[in-house]
Design a protein around this motif. Sequence first.
Motif, PDB file in Angstrom:
ATOM      1  N   ARG A 230       0.844  -1.209   0.000  1.00 29.56           N
ATOM      2  CA  ARG A 230       0.000   0.000   0.000  1.00 29.56           C
ATOM      3  C   ARG A 230       0.874   1.252   0.000  1.00 29.56           C
ATOM      4  O   ARG A 230       1.814   1.358   0.795  1.00 29.56           O
ATOM      5  CB  ARG A 230      -0.919   0.012   1.225  1.00 29.56           C
ATOM      6  CG  ARG A 230      -1.990  -1.071   1.204  1.00 29.56           C
ATOM      7  CD  ARG A 230      -2.790  -1.127   2.504  1.00 29.56           C
ATOM      8  NE  ARG A 230      -3.929  -2.036   2.391  1.00 29.56           N
ATOM      9  CZ  ARG A 230      -3.837  -3.356   2.515  1.00 29.56           C
ATOM     10  NH1 ARG A 230      -2.658  -3.915   2.765  1.00 29.56           N
ATOM     11  NH2 ARG A 230      -4.916  -4.113   2.385  1.00 29.56           N
ATOM     12  N   PHE A 231       0.528   2.201  -0.872  1.00 36.59           N
ATOM     13  CA  PHE A 231       1.280   3.455  -0.940  1.00 36.59           C
ATOM     14  C   PHE A 231       0.667   4.479  -0.001  1.00 36.59           C
ATOM     15  O   PHE A 231      -0.552   4.680   0.006  1.00 36.59           O
ATOM     16  CB  PHE A 231       1.284   4.000  -2.374  1.00 36.59           C
ATOM     17  CG  PHE A 231       2.096   5.248  -2.524  1.00 36.59           C
ATOM     18  CD1 PHE A 231       3.475   5.200  -2.452  1.00 36.59           C
ATOM     19  CD2 PHE A 231       1.488   6.484  -2.719  1.00 36.59           C
ATOM     20  CE1 PHE A 231       4.250   6.351  -2.583  1.00 36.59           C
ATOM     21  CE2 PHE A 231       2.236   7.639  -2.853  1.00 36.59           C
ATOM     22  CZ  PHE A 231       3.624   7.575  -2.785  1.00 36.59           C
ATOM     23  N   ASP A 232       1.515   5.125   0.785  1.00 37.54           N
ATOM     24  CA  ASP A 232       1.082   6.162   1.719  1.00 37.54           C
ATOM     25  C   ASP A 232       1.344   7.521   1.077  1.00 37.54           C
ATOM     26  O   ASP A 232       2.499   7.886   0.823  1.00 37.54           O
ATOM     27  CB  ASP A 232       1.857   6.031   3.037  1.00 37.54           C
ATOM     28  CG  ASP A 232       1.326   6.972   4.115  1.00 37.54           C
ATOM     29  OD1 ASP A 232       1.118   8.168   3.820  1.00 37.54           O
ATOM     30  OD2 ASP A 232       1.147   6.516   5.261  1.00 37.54           O
ATOM     31  N   GLU A 233       0.271   8.263   0.811  1.00 40.13           N
ATOM     32  CA  GLU A 233       0.391   9.545   0.105  1.00 40.13           C
ATOM     33  C   GLU A 233       1.029  10.626   0.967  1.00 40.13           C
ATOM     34  O   GLU A 233       1.453  11.668   0.449  1.00 40.13           O
ATOM     35  CB  GLU A 233      -0.985   9.994  -0.384  1.00 40.13           C
ATOM     36  CG  GLU A 233      -1.582   9.046  -1.406  1.00 40.13           C
ATOM     37  CD  GLU A 233      -3.052   9.341  -1.692  1.00 40.13           C
ATOM     38  OE1 GLU A 233      -3.371  10.508  -1.995  1.00 40.13           O
ATOM     39  OE2 GLU A 233      -3.872   8.397  -1.590  1.00 40.13           O
ATOM     40  N   THR A 234       1.096  10.412   2.275  1.00 39.78           N
ATOM     41  CA  THR A 234       1.714  11.395   3.169  1.00 39.78           C
ATOM     42  C   THR A 234       3.223  11.190   3.267  1.00 39.78           C
ATOM     43  O   THR A 234       4.012  12.132   3.133  1.00 39.78           O
ATOM     44  CB  THR A 234       1.094  11.301   4.579  1.00 39.78           C
ATOM     45  OG1 THR A 234      -0.308  11.490   4.481  1.00 39.78           O
ATOM     46  CG2 THR A 234       1.694  12.371   5.486  1.00 39.78           C
ATOM     47  N   GLN A 486      -1.341  -7.935  -4.089  1.00 36.87           N
ATOM     48  CA  GLN A 486      -2.235  -6.827  -4.436  1.00 36.87           C
ATOM     49  C   GLN A 486      -1.527  -5.516  -4.146  1.00 36.87           C
ATOM     50  O   GLN A 486      -0.999  -5.303  -3.054  1.00 36.87           O
ATOM     51  CB  GLN A 486      -3.534  -6.904  -3.634  1.00 36.87           C
ATOM     52  CG  GLN A 486      -4.616  -7.732  -4.305  1.00 36.87           C
ATOM     53  CD  GLN A 486      -6.000  -7.282  -3.859  1.00 36.87           C
ATOM     54  OE1 GLN A 486      -6.297  -7.311  -2.684  1.00 36.87           O
ATOM     55  NE2 GLN A 486      -6.839  -6.875  -4.799  1.00 36.87           N
ATOM     56  N   TYR A 487      -1.529  -4.636  -5.129  1.00 35.59           N
ATOM     57  CA  TYR A 487      -0.880  -3.323  -4.989  1.00 35.59           C
ATOM     58  C   TYR A 487      -1.948  -2.235  -4.938  1.00 35.59           C
ATOM     59  O   TYR A 487      -2.780  -2.131  -5.839  1.00 35.59           O
ATOM     60  CB  TYR A 487       0.076  -3.087  -6.158  1.00 35.59           C
ATOM     61  CG  TYR A 487       1.249  -4.041  -6.143  1.00 35.59           C
ATOM     62  CD1 TYR A 487       2.419  -3.727  -5.458  1.00 35.59           C
ATOM     63  CD2 TYR A 487       1.177  -5.278  -6.787  1.00 35.59           C
ATOM     64  CE1 TYR A 487       3.490  -4.604  -5.426  1.00 35.59           C
ATOM     65  CE2 TYR A 487       2.243  -6.171  -6.758  1.00 35.59           C
ATOM     66  CZ  TYR A 487       3.392  -5.818  -6.078  1.00 35.59           C
ATOM     67  OH  TYR A 487       4.441  -6.709  -6.042  1.00 35.59           O
ATOM     68  N   PHE A 488      -1.910  -1.427  -3.868  1.00 33.65           N
ATOM     69  CA  PHE A 488      -2.863  -0.343  -3.670  1.00 33.65           C
ATOM     70  C   PHE A 488      -2.136   0.985  -3.853  1.00 33.65           C
ATOM     71  O   PHE A 488      -1.228   1.315  -3.096  1.00 33.65           O
ATOM     72  CB  PHE A 488      -3.460  -0.398  -2.258  1.00 33.65           C
ATOM     73  CG  PHE A 488      -4.265  -1.643  -1.975  1.00 33.65           C
ATOM     74  CD1 PHE A 488      -5.646  -1.645  -2.103  1.00 33.65           C
ATOM     75  CD2 PHE A 488      -3.636  -2.818  -1.566  1.00 33.65           C
ATOM     76  CE1 PHE A 488      -6.386  -2.789  -1.833  1.00 33.65           C
ATOM     77  CE2 PHE A 488      -4.368  -3.969  -1.297  1.00 33.65           C
ATOM     78  CZ  PHE A 488      -5.752  -3.953  -1.432  1.00 33.65           C
ATOM     79  N   GLY A 491      -5.208   6.743  -3.365  1.00 29.41           N
ATOM     80  CA  GLY A 491      -6.641   6.594  -3.140  1.00 29.41           C
ATOM     81  C   GLY A 491      -7.084   5.170  -2.881  1.00 29.41           C
ATOM     82  O   GLY A 491      -8.284   4.875  -2.909  1.00 29.41           O
ATOM     83  N   GLY A 492      -6.120   4.264  -2.631  1.00 26.02           N
ATOM     84  CA  GLY A 492      -6.468   2.871  -2.354  1.00 26.02           C
ATOM     85  C   GLY A 492      -6.879   2.074  -3.573  1.00 26.02           C
ATOM     86  O   GLY A 492      -7.389   0.956  -3.454  1.00 26.02           O
ATOM     87  N   VAL A 493      -6.662   2.638  -4.765  1.00 26.14           N
ATOM     88  CA  VAL A 493      -7.024   1.946  -6.006  1.00 26.14           C
ATOM     89  C   VAL A 493      -6.034   0.814  -6.266  1.00 26.14           C
ATOM     90  O   VAL A 493      -4.820   0.970  -6.065  1.00 26.14           O
ATOM     91  CB  VAL A 493      -7.015   2.946  -7.185  1.00 26.14           C
ATOM     92  CG1 VAL A 493      -7.237   2.221  -8.513  1.00 26.14           C
ATOM     93  CG2 VAL A 493      -8.087   4.010  -6.980  1.00 26.14           C
ATOM     94  N   THR A 494      -6.534  -0.344  -6.690  1.00 21.75           N
ATOM     95  CA  THR A 494      -5.654  -1.471  -7.004  1.00 21.75           C
ATOM     96  C   THR A 494      -5.347  -1.509  -8.504  1.00 21.75           C
ATOM     97  O   THR A 494      -6.063  -0.927  -9.318  1.00 21.75           O
ATOM     98  CB  THR A 494      -6.289  -2.811  -6.609  1.00 21.75           C
ATOM     99  OG1 THR A 494      -7.430  -3.056  -7.467  1.00 21.75           O
ATOM    100  CG2 THR A 494      -6.715  -2.817  -5.158  1.00 21.75           C
ATOM    101  N   LEU A 495      -4.299  -2.215  -8.824  1.00 24.61           N
ATOM    102  CA  LEU A 495      -3.978  -2.407 -10.249  1.00 24.61           C
ATOM    103  C   LEU A 495      -5.135  -3.085 -10.974  1.00 24.61           C
ATOM    104  O   LEU A 495      -5.434  -2.758 -12.130  1.00 24.61           O
ATOM    105  CB  LEU A 495      -2.718  -3.258 -10.387  1.00 24.61           C
ATOM    106  CG  LEU A 495      -1.375  -2.533 -10.256  1.00 24.61           C
ATOM    107  CD1 LEU A 495      -0.241  -3.543 -10.280  1.00 24.61           C
ATOM    108  CD2 LEU A 495      -1.191  -1.515 -11.376  1.00 24.61           C
ATOM    109  N   GLU A 496      -5.784  -4.013 -10.306  1.00 27.08           N
ATOM    110  CA  GLU A 496      -6.914  -4.708 -10.942  1.00 27.08           C
ATOM    111  C   GLU A 496      -8.034  -3.722 -11.268  1.00 27.08           C
ATOM    112  O   GLU A 496      -8.689  -3.838 -12.314  1.00 27.08           O
ATOM    113  CB  GLU A 496      -7.435  -5.831 -10.037  1.00 27.08           C
ATOM    114  CG  GLU A 496      -6.501  -7.038  -9.956  1.00 27.08           C
ATOM    115  CD  GLU A 496      -5.209  -6.706  -9.227  1.00 27.08           C
ATOM    116  OE1 GLU A 496      -4.143  -7.061  -9.767  1.00 27.08           O
ATOM    117  OE2 GLU A 496      -5.252  -6.076  -8.147  1.00 27.08           O
ATOM    118  N   ASP A 497      -8.249  -2.725 -10.375  1.00 25.14           N
ATOM    119  CA  ASP A 497      -9.246  -1.691 -10.663  1.00 25.14           C
ATOM    120  C   ASP A 497      -8.884  -0.945 -11.943  1.00 25.14           C
ATOM    121  O   ASP A 497      -9.729  -0.708 -12.817  1.00 25.14           O
ATOM    122  CB  ASP A 497      -9.317  -0.671  -9.510  1.00 25.14           C
ATOM    123  CG  ASP A 497      -9.818  -1.275  -8.205  1.00 25.14           C
ATOM    124  OD1 ASP A 497     -10.572  -2.264  -8.275  1.00 25.14           O
ATOM    125  OD2 ASP A 497      -9.450  -0.761  -7.134  1.00 25.14           O
TER     126      ASP A 497
END
Length: 632
Positions: A230-234, A486-488, A491-497
């Motif tokens: 999960r990527f942290d935008e902060t 799973q990579y987020f 905005g919490g969007v996944t690659l699958e999204d």
Amino acid sequence: MPGRSYIERAVECADTNALRMALYQATRDADIAAITPQRVFGPVADTVEFSADDIALIRAKAVEYLLTEPDEAELPIPSRDEIVELLQMAEARKLGPDDLIMRHHIPAFADMPFQAHWTGEKAIPEGYHVAIVGAGFAGVAMGVQLAQLGIPFTVYERRAEVGGVWSINTYPDVRVDTLSFTYEYAFEKKYPWTEYFARQSDVRAYIDHVAHKYGVYENIQFGSDVQAARFDETTHRWTLTVCGEDSVADVEANVVVAASGVFATPRDLPVEGVSGFTGQTVHTTEWSDDVEYAGKKVAIIGNGSTGVQLLSKVAEKAESVVVYQRTPQWISPRANYGMPIADELQWLIQEMPFYWNWNKYVAGLSTIDLRNALMPDAEWIAKGGDVSERNDMLREILVGYISSQVDGRHDLIEQLVPDYPPMTRRPVVDNNWYASLTRNNVELVTTPIDRMTDTAIVTADGEARDADLVIAAVGFQTEKYIWPTQYFGIGGVTLEDVWTVQGAQAHLGMTVPGFPNMFMLYGPNSQPVASGSGLPTWFEIWTRYIAEGIAGMLENGRSSMVIRQDAFDDYNDQLHEEAKKLIYLSPSTATGKNYYVNEFGRLQMNAPWSGEKFYELCASPDESHFEFTHAH
């Protein structure tokens, strides 16, 4: 120093063109320079052929030269201009600037020909860390780049050893289907492959050797399955959820490189009733020494590369084998497939200056112009041809090969010859597959499978064939890139999204908008259709691109980089326009049964450009394509 007769045997084993080039580079012998081989039109590419007298001259001069006990270390590395001169000699033709963007790197005269470098002052903040997911060819190549730069990293590998697909696949006779001389990194010179087409155990040992030699192995964390990132935008950092045998931990990384590739998630056997089958069912990725096929009634479902490799060995010991062919394949022979490399040739590779380099180059010559065989020729078709002169020639040769292998049996030929052109699906190398179909204990079935009972496989015509062991050679879920992690992103969007709309897409197969500081290796559309170089060299090229991106961030005080949406869109628009020129997407190419093409009718595996063009695109990150965030 071995005697003359040994050296004579060694040069007889050598590739004539590679031997000529090595000899000329080392000696500048005018007699060797005067040899003018012929370029002969072939079904995939032109070949460079020599007369018997020329071959004898090259060998005789090579023997005399080797008897002087030459030392390659005392000879100069050629300049770029000299390399270009030599390349034109090797290919027996003039080469233009567009032909030389990548070519001059392929012989790999430099120690680390695709290594990234710092352009400014090396500056690595305390605690900076890169996470690499997967310790196969790609992950180890990434580790080598970072180790050379001195950038801290950890490789997370869910298995207990390195190798990736070369650890997972241990079924009978599994091996590479390209020459070992091209299936290696350019920085590891003169590795002593035991066979022309290396076996699984040899390839895995090679990856293990490189990981130890180049400072990667000590940075691998085995038994570590990265389930999510999960990527942290902060903080502009990634948090990876890593599962061990008895633990789950979150670890942080500044950058994540997904190196689990496309052959990581086996495809389930899509047959009704498989769960009720009382015999043994094994996917080829689950093979172990416990799988017993001797004296058994065996069913092999699938006839891609895996099914074709294992049939011959299984049929030798099984009571019977039923081969269920879902789609006919174009299966072709390879010279020296299954053959050991003679001790004499091993000696020559080590002792003949520059032979290793030119053997590497010549081994890939047949694929440099391969793209030409993938393009329909409108004029040729207008005259009554199917695709092009080369492609139609290849078809004729392969039909003749099928006939010769099955003793001219029309009942088999009719079932085995595909109704689509060669090269439109992944080429398959013959491992005695066609000939095995003529054995008394082997049956080919092309009627679709309807279901499985507790003891048998039932085809659509109602016929039931008993089986003790079902081998599922049905491949991988190739639409699922870099799974199962799973990579987020933002905005919490996944690659699958992101990939729901048109299937998996990436910029240069490596980056996706909304996923900062995340790179992938062997991602969508990264398999070059042509280049003259094997996949491991491309891993070096792609990892250099990634490593330069990371080094550039560090040098410029940046905390994140992400591909711009407009650059991503422009690139993929161009890619799909270019793909339309190739036969993969034509109506006659079995696109519905071809993992090169996704469910949306778009090319998903291949980069459709020439190798030179694709190399130019991947050579170094274009900063105008990215958005950057500066470190606080």
